[in-house]
Scaffold this motif. Structure first.
Motif, short mmCIF file in Angstrom:
data_model
loop_
_atom_site.label_atom_id
_atom_site.label_comp_id
_atom_site.label_asym_id
_atom_site.label_seq_id
_atom_site.Cartn_x
_atom_site.Cartn_y
_atom_site.Cartn_z
N ILE A 39 0.84 -1.21 0.00
CA ILE A 39 0.00 0.00 0.00
C ILE A 39 0.88 1.25 0.00
N ALA A 40 1.88 1.28 0.88
CA ALA A 40 2.76 2.45 0.98
C ALA A 40 3.51 2.67 -0.33
N ALA A 41 3.97 1.58 -0.96
CA ALA A 41 4.72 1.70 -2.21
C ALA A 41 3.82 2.27 -3.32
N ARG A 42 2.58 1.79 -3.40
CA ARG A 42 1.65 2.32 -4.42
C ARG A 42 1.37 3.79 -4.18
N GLN A 43 1.16 4.17 -2.93
CA GLN A 43 0.86 5.57 -2.63
C GLN A 43 2.06 6.47 -2.89
N HIS A 44 3.26 5.93 -2.71
CA HIS A 44 4.48 6.70 -2.95
C HIS A 44 4.61 7.09 -4.43
N GLU A 45 4.05 6.28 -5.32
CA GLU A 45 4.14 6.55 -6.75
C GLU A 45 3.05 7.50 -7.26
N LEU A 46 2.03 7.74 -6.45
CA LEU A 46 0.92 8.60 -6.90
C LEU A 46 1.36 10.04 -7.05
N PRO A 47 0.95 10.69 -8.13
CA PRO A 47 1.30 12.10 -8.29
C PRO A 47 0.56 12.96 -7.27
N GLY A 48 1.17 14.06 -6.93
CA GLY A 48 0.57 14.99 -5.98
C GLY A 48 0.67 16.40 -6.51
N SER A 49 0.64 17.36 -5.62
CA SER A 49 0.74 18.76 -6.04
C SER A 49 2.19 19.21 -5.93
N THR A 50 2.52 20.24 -6.69
CA THR A 50 3.86 20.82 -6.62
C THR A 50 3.96 21.65 -5.34
N GLU A 51 5.02 21.41 -4.57
CA GLU A 51 5.18 22.05 -3.25
C GLU A 51 6.60 22.58 -3.08
N ASN A 52 6.73 23.65 -2.33
CA ASN A 52 8.04 24.09 -1.86
C ASN A 52 8.35 23.28 -0.61
N ILE A 53 9.53 22.67 -0.57
CA ILE A 53 9.88 21.86 0.59
C ILE A 53 11.21 22.32 1.17
N GLU A 54 11.41 22.03 2.45
CA GLU A 54 12.67 22.25 3.13
C GLU A 54 13.12 20.92 3.69
N PHE A 55 14.41 20.63 3.63
CA PHE A 55 14.92 19.40 4.21
C PHE A 55 16.33 19.62 4.70
N GLN A 56 16.72 18.74 5.62
CA GLN A 56 18.05 18.82 6.22
C GLN A 56 18.89 17.66 5.70
N ASP A 57 20.10 17.95 5.25
CA ASP A 57 20.97 16.88 4.76
C ASP A 57 21.74 16.24 5.92
N SER A 58 22.53 15.22 5.61
CA SER A 58 23.23 14.47 6.66
C SER A 58 24.26 15.33 7.39
N ALA A 59 24.70 16.43 6.78
CA ALA A 59 25.66 17.33 7.44
C ALA A 59 24.96 18.37 8.31
N GLY A 60 23.62 18.35 8.33
CA GLY A 60 22.89 19.28 9.16
C GLY A 60 22.51 20.58 8.47
N ARG A 61 22.81 20.71 7.18
CA ARG A 61 22.47 21.94 6.44
C ARG A 61 21.04 21.83 5.91
N TRP A 62 20.33 22.96 5.96
CA TRP A 62 18.96 23.01 5.46
C TRP A 62 18.96 23.47 4.00
N HIS A 63 18.04 22.90 3.22
CA HIS A 63 17.91 23.23 1.80
C HIS A 63 16.44 23.49 1.49
N GLU A 64 16.21 24.34 0.52
CA GLU A 64 14.86 24.58 0.01
C GLU A 64 14.85 24.21 -1.46
N GLN A 65 13.74 23.58 -1.89
CA GLN A 65 13.61 23.27 -3.30
C GLN A 65 12.14 23.08 -3.64
N VAL A 66 11.85 23.04 -4.92
CA VAL A 66 10.49 22.80 -5.38
C VAL A 66 10.38 21.31 -5.71
#
Length: 121
Positions: A39-66
């Motif tokens: 179920i999770a794998a099928r839902q992971h493939e479903l298209p969604g809306s375009t979003e601005n996201i923020e995430f932290q990499d393994s070095a602790g730096r934050w990034h923003e991307q679309v």
């Protein structure tokens, strides 16, 4: 295109699926974990809306991307024969004879109690 693998594993005395090093919640049976991973794998493939996201990499730096809603990875559920065989070898715990007697006695007591309540009315 990236591929995300959902792997069925034994975890914390039960079953789970994991993606990279992240485990799902645990499930009582292998079949439950497999169904949840599918179920999770099928839902992971479903298209969604375009979003601005923020995430932290393994070095602790934050990034923003679309994140484009249609840029979804391929997914795969990995369930090896060794894992399946381990699940089939597990025998569910049987209730002891004493436990069965206690269950029957409690049931009989509850029925008797309810019958007495209905006779008093």
């Amino acid at each position: 295109m990236p591929k995300v693998q959902y792997e069925i594993v034994e975890h914390d005395g039960a079953w789970a699926y994991k993606v990279d090093d992240v485990f799902s919640e645990t499930f009582p049976t292998h079949a439950d974990a497999l169904a949840a991973a599918e179920i999770a794998a099928r839902q992971h493939e479903l298209p969604g809306s375009t979003e601005n996201i923020e995430f932290q990499d393994s070095a602790g730096r934050w990034h923003e991307q679309v994140a484009f809603g249609f840029d979804r990875p391929l997914t795969e559920v990995v369930d090896t024969p060794e894992v399946r065989n381990a699940a089939e070898r597990r025998v569910p715990e049987q209730r002891s004879a004493f436990g069965t007697v206690l269950l029957l006695a409690a049931t009989a007591f509850a029925i008797g109690y309810l019958l007495r309540l209905t006779q008093r009315r």
